[in-house]
Design a protein around this motif. Structure first.
Motif, PDB file in Angstrom:
ATOM      1  N   THR A  70       6.260  -3.968   1.951  1.00 49.25           N
ATOM      2  CA  THR A  70       6.656  -2.995   1.119  1.00 49.25           C
ATOM      3  C   THR A  70       5.509  -2.025   0.809  1.00 49.25           C
ATOM      4  OG1 THR A  70       4.938  -4.543  -0.500  1.00 49.25           O
ATOM      5  CG2 THR A  70       7.725  -5.347  -0.281  1.00 49.25           C
ATOM      6  N   GLN A  71       5.961  -0.500   0.267  1.00 50.65           N
ATOM      7  CA  GLN A  71       5.322   0.472  -0.412  1.00 50.65           C
ATOM      8  C   GLN A  71       5.951   0.370  -1.932  1.00 50.65           C
ATOM      9  OE1 GLN A  71       4.389   4.478   1.114  1.00 50.65           O
ATOM     10  NE2 GLN A  71       5.849   3.912   2.042  1.00 50.65           N
ATOM     11  N   PRO A  72       5.326  -0.445  -2.172  1.00 44.09           N
ATOM     12  CA  PRO A  72       5.295  -0.500  -4.101  1.00 44.09           C
ATOM     13  C   PRO A  72       4.328   1.651  -4.463  1.00 44.09           C
ATOM     14  CG  PRO A  72       3.858  -1.814  -3.756  1.00 44.09           C
ATOM     15  CD  PRO A  72       4.287  -1.404  -2.170  1.00 44.09           C
ATOM     16  N   SER A  73       3.773   2.000  -4.321  1.00 41.86           N
ATOM     17  CA  SER A  73       3.916   3.533  -4.239  1.00 41.86           C
ATOM     18  C   SER A  73       3.271   4.286  -3.538  1.00 41.86           C
ATOM     19  CB  SER A  73       2.559   3.724  -5.584  1.00 41.86           C
ATOM     20  OG  SER A  73       1.703   3.161  -4.838  1.00 41.86           O
ATOM     21  N   ALA A  74       3.193   5.122  -2.271  1.00 42.19           N
ATOM     22  CA  ALA A  74       2.661   6.178  -2.091  1.00 42.19           C
ATOM     23  C   ALA A  74       1.403   5.770  -1.294  1.00 42.19           C
ATOM     24  CB  ALA A  74       2.887   7.540  -2.077  1.00 42.19           C
ATOM     25  N   GLY A  75       1.504   5.372   0.003  1.00 40.27           N
ATOM     26  CA  GLY A  75       0.436   5.032   0.860  1.00 40.27           C
ATOM     27  C   GLY A  75      -0.348   3.592   0.193  1.00 40.27           C
ATOM     28  N   THR A  76       0.306   2.733  -0.896  1.00 43.60           N
ATOM     29  CA  THR A  76       0.249   1.101  -0.996  1.00 43.60           C
ATOM     30  C   THR A  76       1.419   0.413   0.231  1.00 43.60           C
ATOM     31  OG1 THR A  76      -1.537   1.973  -2.695  1.00 43.60           O
ATOM     32  CG2 THR A  76      -0.292  -0.312  -2.873  1.00 43.60           C
ATOM     33  N   TYR A  77       0.734  -0.471   0.798  1.00 46.57           N
ATOM     34  CA  TYR A  77       1.302  -1.124   1.171  1.00 46.57           C
ATOM     35  C   TYR A  77       0.898  -2.924   1.053  1.00 46.57           C
ATOM     36  CZ  TYR A  77       2.689   3.279   4.048  1.00 46.57           C
ATOM     37  OH  TYR A  77       3.466   3.792   4.614  1.00 46.57           O
ATOM     38  N   ALA A  78       1.872  -3.422   1.104  1.00 45.03           N
ATOM     39  CA  ALA A  78       1.895  -4.806   1.719  1.00 45.03           C
ATOM     40  C   ALA A  78       3.078  -5.581   2.451  1.00 45.03           C
ATOM     41  CB  ALA A  78       2.138  -5.348  -0.224  1.00 45.03           C
ATOM     42  N   ALA A  79       2.252  -6.862   2.392  1.00 50.31           N
ATOM     43  CA  ALA A  79       2.894  -7.409   4.163  1.00 50.31           C
ATOM     44  C   ALA A  79       3.552  -9.237   3.695  1.00 50.31           C
ATOM     45  CB  ALA A  79       3.115  -7.476   5.214  1.00 50.31           C
ATOM     46  N   PHE A  80       4.635  -9.201   3.440  1.00 51.48           N
ATOM     47  CA  PHE A  80       4.859 -11.111   3.229  1.00 51.48           C
ATOM     48  C   PHE A  80       5.599 -12.050   4.428  1.00 51.48           C
ATOM     49  CE2 PHE A  80       4.452  -7.742  -0.066  1.00 51.48           C
ATOM     50  CZ  PHE A  80       3.721  -8.565  -1.375  1.00 51.48           C
TER      51      PHE A  80
END
Length: 138
Positions: A70-80
């Motif tokens: 996911t990229q909830p905001s520009a340049g911020t990533y999370a993975a699941f």
């Protein structure tokens, strides 16, 4: 014309039980086909894909690595993990800000949290790194 056999209590109870099970399966959308399952967790260092494939404010599923990034905001990533915590089916689509499991309709937010059940637990977080525009498992 011959008289039909009389109904017995056993016939009525058995018929009602079969009907209830069938109705339950129809109501939950279950079928005899096995659900799509998520792949086993890939090892650290496994390439996932280009960060450019993950839209801002949404997510991208990378089936080969078994993760949704996911990229909830520009340049911020999370993975699941793509494994739905309800019964292990693989999440299969992203609709706006929702990650969708096709098996029983659970949806998850960009932070992995449950938006709609029957899942009661969030998607399992996976560590990632983004280097030179490429996402890898950490």
């Amino acid at each position: 014309m011959a008289d039909p056999a009389p109904l017995t209590r056993r016939t009525v109870v058995t018929g009602a039980g079969v009907a209830a099970v069938g109705a339950g399966l129809l109501a939950t959308g279950c079928s005899t086909a096995p659900p799509p399952t998520a792949p086993a967790d890939a090892a650290a260092g496994t390439p996932v894909g280009p960060a450019a494939d993950v839209p801002v404010g949404s997510a991208q599923i990378f089936d080969a690595a078994g993760v949704v990034v996911t990229q909830p905001s520009a340049g911020t990533y999370a993975a699941f993990s793509t494994a739905c915590p309800h019964q292990g089916c693989a999440v299969s689509s992203v609709e706006g800000t929702s990650i969708v499991c096709p098996c029983h309709g659970s949806t998850f937010g960009l932070d992995g949290s449950v938006q709609q059940g029957p899942a009661e637990a969030p998607l399992q977080s996976r560590a990632i790194t983004v280097t030179n525009g490429e996402i890898s498992l950490a």
